[in-house]
Structures are given as structure tokens and as C-alpha cells.
Design an enzyme around this catalytic site. Structure first.
Site, short mmCIF file in Angstrom:
data_model
loop_
_atom_site.label_atom_id
_atom_site.label_comp_id
_atom_site.label_asym_id
_atom_site.label_seq_id
_atom_site.Cartn_x
_atom_site.Cartn_y
_atom_site.Cartn_z
N ALA A 165 6.26 12.57 -21.12
CA ALA A 165 4.88 12.77 -21.78
C ALA A 165 4.52 13.93 -21.18
O ALA A 165 3.49 14.56 -21.95
CB ALA A 165 4.28 11.41 -21.27
N PHE A 189 9.51 4.15 -23.61
CA PHE A 189 9.33 5.24 -24.48
C PHE A 189 10.10 6.44 -23.70
O PHE A 189 9.17 6.79 -22.69
CB PHE A 189 8.41 5.63 -25.30
N VAL A 195 5.03 4.41 -21.79
CA VAL A 195 5.53 5.66 -22.10
C VAL A 195 5.98 6.55 -20.83
O VAL A 195 5.15 6.38 -19.75
CB VAL A 195 4.40 6.39 -22.57
N CYS A 196 7.13 7.36 -20.63
CA CYS A 196 7.34 7.71 -19.44
C CYS A 196 6.56 9.00 -18.92
O CYS A 196 6.37 9.80 -19.84
CB CYS A 196 8.95 8.15 -19.52
N VAL A 197 5.97 8.84 -17.85
CA VAL A 197 5.09 9.83 -17.41
C VAL A 197 5.46 11.35 -17.33
O VAL A 197 4.88 12.30 -17.97
CB VAL A 197 4.50 9.61 -15.99
#
Lengths: 100, 135, 130, 130, 135, 100
Positions: D82, D39, D77-79
Site C-alpha cells: 500500500a 489484498f 490491505v498489505c502495508v
């Protein structure tokens, strides 16, 4: 190679850009708002109709149905597939390029 | 809030690809309670929102098209659809959901809400408004 | 003049939030009143206090909170759009059985009626979005 | 076949998340392996447990969590994306001094290397976005 | 991960209006550590990403254009720009930031990274790839 | 009436739709990616250049600068304003319509 297009050709240049770069023999799958490009009798229909001689054009059935577009209103030569057909097209081609 | 203003809700996007049409419709329904002078305009791909026969079962999304039929009950009785936008998309009025309202000043006669207007007419209507929303 | 502003896209992803902010700063500098800023669609994502952008970039959420404090701005997040997207205040968290909330200082959650009211009360409504 | 999927838009706002979900369900039904779902951009908003959509609509976040549980899907989820948008897990909350987190069950936060790795390892990468 | 794949990052959007170009660039920089066969393509409004003279001070956004100049250090040495896209936008190569890389096999000579290619050439390059990202 | 356009005319139909509905005497302000529409010498420049006889076209300076577009590259007749000018245009017109 499979190209997907998810934007309406009336609002976005995505379909035109895709057709400009897709090589003869490619598969093109219209999804989401991209399925409006499959409609016959529109000001853009000629662009896609002419392309169907060089590329295979598909449209995602569930997205056509959501938008109330029956198959008999589509440009002739466009094949309708489901999500299973989408998966098959993705696997049958060596790669997938999404024109967002 | 004794003022009455002319509100136009312009719908320019196709349904389902984005949530704007659905959330735009929610604004219109809430806005109906404020008793302003309200109309809606459907132009460009927005005309696809009124397409008959929407069926979202296979795609798993919420089919919100029945809500348009409720607009008459919310006293949204003027729904303008741009003729040129229909023509460019190979559509005619027969492709659209029939939307109606009941006229209490005319023994609750059922009347059509959709008016097909030209781009020039729509341009005139736009100019008359006080507040314009765009979804 | 009395101006109302509607922000329809989240921070960073689209420039809409930046343009709305810059417009409001200029309007305040020119002596206008900002009746309300209404966040709708993905615009509700402007109201999360959990955002931590890179240090060399602007902090869009904090910028809103600070502007609100400095000018007593009414920053309203649409409840229906916020529920879809997971922006909640303590009341909403309780109502929907959530174990935490994420609303940023200066923002409040309310209904779409606040947008219509802004359209009626303000001399101009400006919409920023995608 | 081994398929990787990238989701670049948040739930509801764009159909991308729905199409990715339906594609993955069909791919699993056809016996393919989903190497990873990554994501990015607003796609990270698929991973908030604070979402409460209307009851007559699909619950996109829960649908991902349930699919992950049923098929042991790796939802990443891409840090960086995010952090900008305020999607945090307990570790990230601690690191960035946040008082709460909002990650949904089945999702994990990690780096962009996970996306590149998916591109290398998978036979096909499919991108869904706006 | 002993395989080497051909990765192409296609950039189709203008900078600043959306975050896609900036976040796309972050993928390219991280991807550089994986030692794949990488190239970038700039088409349509994506060519505006390379426009010289970007100055974001007044708009308050982050000016990320200097990052393109670092691509050579990350061994991203093939940057294709579509000629037709430039022409349609009234741009020439002189409008673009000069991007270079140092060739260690040629005594660290500084060489241009940008190659202006036709739509047909780009179509051929696209066909050669294993993985295509689109930002 | 003030119309704002925030999309590139190369990718989106927004500018064309705006010009189709804007009455003579209107103000049009190009902002965000909409400022690309102000560039001279593009395949779309004629569309806007012809419109400048009937409507007043403005472009937001900070957005031009962010994108590296100097004023001498714009279609002649387009006026450049700052955020303060944007506020003035919004107040000087009776309403604002955003073509998103």
C-alpha cells in the site's frame, strides 16, 4: 489438489505449465480468460483433450457466458460449474494452486 | 490540427479478463471526433472481443460488447480481423457480431464493417499507418 | 523531433513506468521535445502523491513531478481511467463528492482527447505498458 | 470450512477482484467461513474510497465495503504494498507525512504476517491475481 | 498457532519486468518468522530470478538480488529449481547465484540451498504441500 | 517501422506475433522482459535467429544488465543499445509499434 488457470492458452504458458506439473487425478478449473483453453477445434485443443484422461477439467460457466462460449463448443469431457461449484472444488481438494 | 493522419487501433486481448479492450474502445470512440483516417484491427485473442452472444450477468461485469455495434455511427467503418487468428481459435466469421455502417455516398446503404484479412494483408496495412495504438 | 509518450501501467508493479521515464530523459538529453506524457489504464496510478516507497528504492511519483518541473513536461492523467481507479484532483473530488484528493504535483487530469491530439501533433507516439 | 482469500490485482484492470468477490459470495452462501481477505500487490487498490466508476458499471470498492459490513469480513490491505501504491489510512498518513488518506470503509492496513497467519489458520487459501 | 504447515512459494516470473518477484520475496522473509516448514520453487521464467550478475544501475531500478543470499539466514534452506526450465532457457546451475545456509546441527557447516530437481520431482513436492503461494 | 517487444518469449506470444507481422527491413527492439528473447541456446532462439536475416534486432542494454545477461550470451547479430539508442531508433523509423 485443485489447479486454477486464468490465462488464455494462446497468449500465456500457464495452462501448459499447469498440465506439466499436475498429477494424475488432479482437478483443473479454467477461469477468467483461462476458459478459452476449453474451446474445441483450436490449435491448442489437443493438449487439453489428451490431459482429460488423467485429470478432471472444469470450466467456470459465468466466464464462458461472459465470453459468448456455449457449452457445445467445448472439448468433450470438460464439465461446466458455477461459483458454487468452484467453492465445492476448493473444499473437496486438499489445497488450491492458482497458475496465474 | 489541419493534418489528417492514419490511425490504427490494434486489439490483441480477450475481453473481460482485463479492462484493456473496454478502455481501448473508449479511446476509439473519443478519437472519432477528431476526424482522422481511422481503422481497427483484431488479432490474436483480440478476435474474441467480437464473439457473438456475450452475456456477463452471472459474472457481474459490464457487458460492453453492444458498443462495438455503435462503431459504424462513429464512422469507424474499417474493422480488420486476421484470418489466421480466427482459424487458430476454431472460429469463423459467423461467430462474430455483424458490424455495419451506413454509407451516405450510397443512399445510406448498410454495409459490413468487418473485413477478414490475411496476416500478410494486415502486415501491409500496419505499414501504411501513421499512428498505432495497441490495446 | 516532437515525441509523445503513453504510459499504461502503474509504478513499481510493471517496469513500463521506468522505461518511459528513462526514454524521456534520454530524448530530452538528445534535444527532442516531449509534447505530452499521457497516463492511461493503471498508468494513472503514477499520479498519486500518497505513494511512499521504501527509502532504498526510487520514488517513481516524485521523479515524474521533478522531471515535469525541470522540463515543463505536460503530464496528463486520463479522467475516465482515473475515476475508476481513484486518482482525483480537487475539482474531481468536488464533482464526485469525495472528501479528499491525491493528485501529485505536476500532473493534471484531462480527457482522452489529449491522447488523440498527442497522436496527431507529435512526430512519434511511444506506448509503454504491460 | 474456513477459507482465506488473497487478491493480487486492482479493481477493473483485471478480473481477479471480481472472481474473488463472486467466489466469496458463493462460499458464504454455502455456509463457509471467510477467515480473511488479504489484498497484496496491486490488490491494495481495491481499498481506495476515491474510486468513482461509470454509473452503468459495478462499484467494486463499495461492493467490498458492503460485503464486509454484511458479513463482518476482515479485509486487510498489505502495508508495504500500500505504501508503494499510495493507499493510506489516517495513521499511515500521519506516519508518512501525507496530507490526506484514501482508505475505504471496511478495509484495514496491516502487515504481511496477516497473510501468513491466514495461510496457517485457514483450511484453504485461494489466490486471485494476474 | 501451534500447527506447522508445509508452505511452498512458487516463483514463476522473471525479475524487474514486474514487482511480483520482489514482493514475493518480502512474503517469504516475513513468513520465516512463523516457523513453518518452508520451501521455495523456481520454475519457468522464475529461474531467471536467481541469475548471477544482475546490475540495475543503468535502468534505475532496485537490485533486490542480494536478498536471495540472505534466505539461508532466514532458515529458508530448501530452494528447488526445475531442471527443465533451466534447460529450455539455455541455463545451467553455474548461471545461478550460489545460495547457502549454515547447518547448526552440523557444526554450522555451510551447505548449498539450491537443489536442481526434475519436473516430476517438483510435481511430487507440490503435492506434499499444505499451502502454496505463487508469485 | 520500429517494433518493441517487452515480454518474455517463454511466457507470452508477443515476440511470435511481432515476427509474424513485421515486414522485411523492420527494426525490432527487445526491452524489459523481452530481452530474454535475445538469449542464445534457448528453445526459442531459432525463431529469432532466423528472423535476423530479414529484420534488424536490437536489445536494450540496461535491461540485459539488470537481468544479468552478458552480451556474449546473445544470439549473434543482435545489437545492444542504450536508452539513447532507443530514442535514435524511434526517430529513425517512421513509427513505433509496441507489442505489449
Amino acid at each position: 489438489m485443485l489447479h486454477t488457470v486464468n490465462k488464455s492458452s494462446f497468449e500465456s504458458a500457464s495452462l501448459k505449465i499447469c498440465l506439466g506439473l499436475a498429477k494424475s487425478g488432479s482437478d483443473i478449473l479454467l477461469i477468467e480468460d483461462g476458459v478459452y483453453g476449453a474451446l474445441a477445434g483450436t490449435i491448442h485443443a489437443t493438449m487439453l483433450a489428451e490431459a482429460t484422461s488423467a485429470v478432471s477439467v472444469y470450466a467456470l460457466g459465468p466466464d464462458l457466458k461472459a465470453r459468448g462460449l456455449p457449452e457445445d463448443r467445448l472439448i468433450s469431457g470438460i464439465k461446466v460449474v458455477g461459483y458454487d461449484g468452484f467453492v465445492e472444488l476448493a473444499c473437496a481438494n486438499d489445497k488450491v494452486q492458482s497458475w496465474l | 490540427m489541419s493534418e489528417t493522419k492514419k490511425f490504427m487501433y490494434i486489439n490483441r486481448r480477450p475481453p473481460y479478463g482485463t479492462v484493456y479492450p473496454l478502455e481501448g474502445l473508449e479511446v476509439v470512440l473519443i478519437g472519432a471526433a477528431f476526424e482522422q483516417d481511422v481503422c481497427m484491427a483484431f488479432i490474436s485473442d483480440g478476435v474474441f472481443q467480437l464473439k457473438q452472444g456475450q452475456d456477463t450477468i452471472e459474472s457481474g461485469m459490464k457487458n460492453f460488447s453492444p458498443t462495438y455495434r455503435a462503431l459504424g455511427d462513429y464512422e469507424v467503418t474499417r474493422i480488420y480481423v486476421e484470418r489466421e487468428s480466427l482459424e487458430e481459435r476454431g472460429l469463423t466469421e459467423a461467430d462474430l457480431m455483424p458490424l455495419t455502417w451506413e454509407d451516405e455516398d450510397d443512399d445510406w446503404a448498410e454495409k459490413p464493417s468487418i473485413q477478414i484479412v490475411s496476416r500478410t494483408q494486415l502486415s501491409d496495412l500496419l505499414e501504411e499507418q501513421d499512428v498505432v495504438f495497441n490495446f | 523531433m516532437k515525441l509523445a509518450v503513453m504510459v499504461n501501467e502503474g509504478p513499481y508493479t510493471h517496469q513500463a513506468s521506468d522505461t518511459a521515464y528513462n526514454f524521456i530523459v534520454a530524448a530530452l538529453a538528445a534535444g527532442h521535445e516531449i509534447f505530452r506524457v499521457f497516463f492511461y489504464h493503471d498508468g494513472v496510478n503514477n499520479g498519486t502523491r500518497l505513494s511512499t516507497p521504501p527509502q532504498d528504492d526510487r520514488h517513481i511519483v516524485n521523479r515524474w513531478s521533478e522531471l515535469s518541473k525541470a522540463h515543463d513536461l505536460d503530464l496528463v492523467v486520463c479522467v475516465a481511467a482515473a475515476q475508476r481507479r481513484g486518482i482525483v484532483d480537487p475539482d474531481e473530488a468536488k464533482r464526485n463528492g469525495k472528501d479528499s484528493d491525491n493528485i501529485a504535483p505536476g500532473f493534471r487530469i484531462s480527457g482522452l482527447g489529449q491522447l488523440i491530439e498527442a497522436g496527431i501533433q507529435a512526430d512519434r507516439l511511444l506506448v509503454f505498458g504491460d
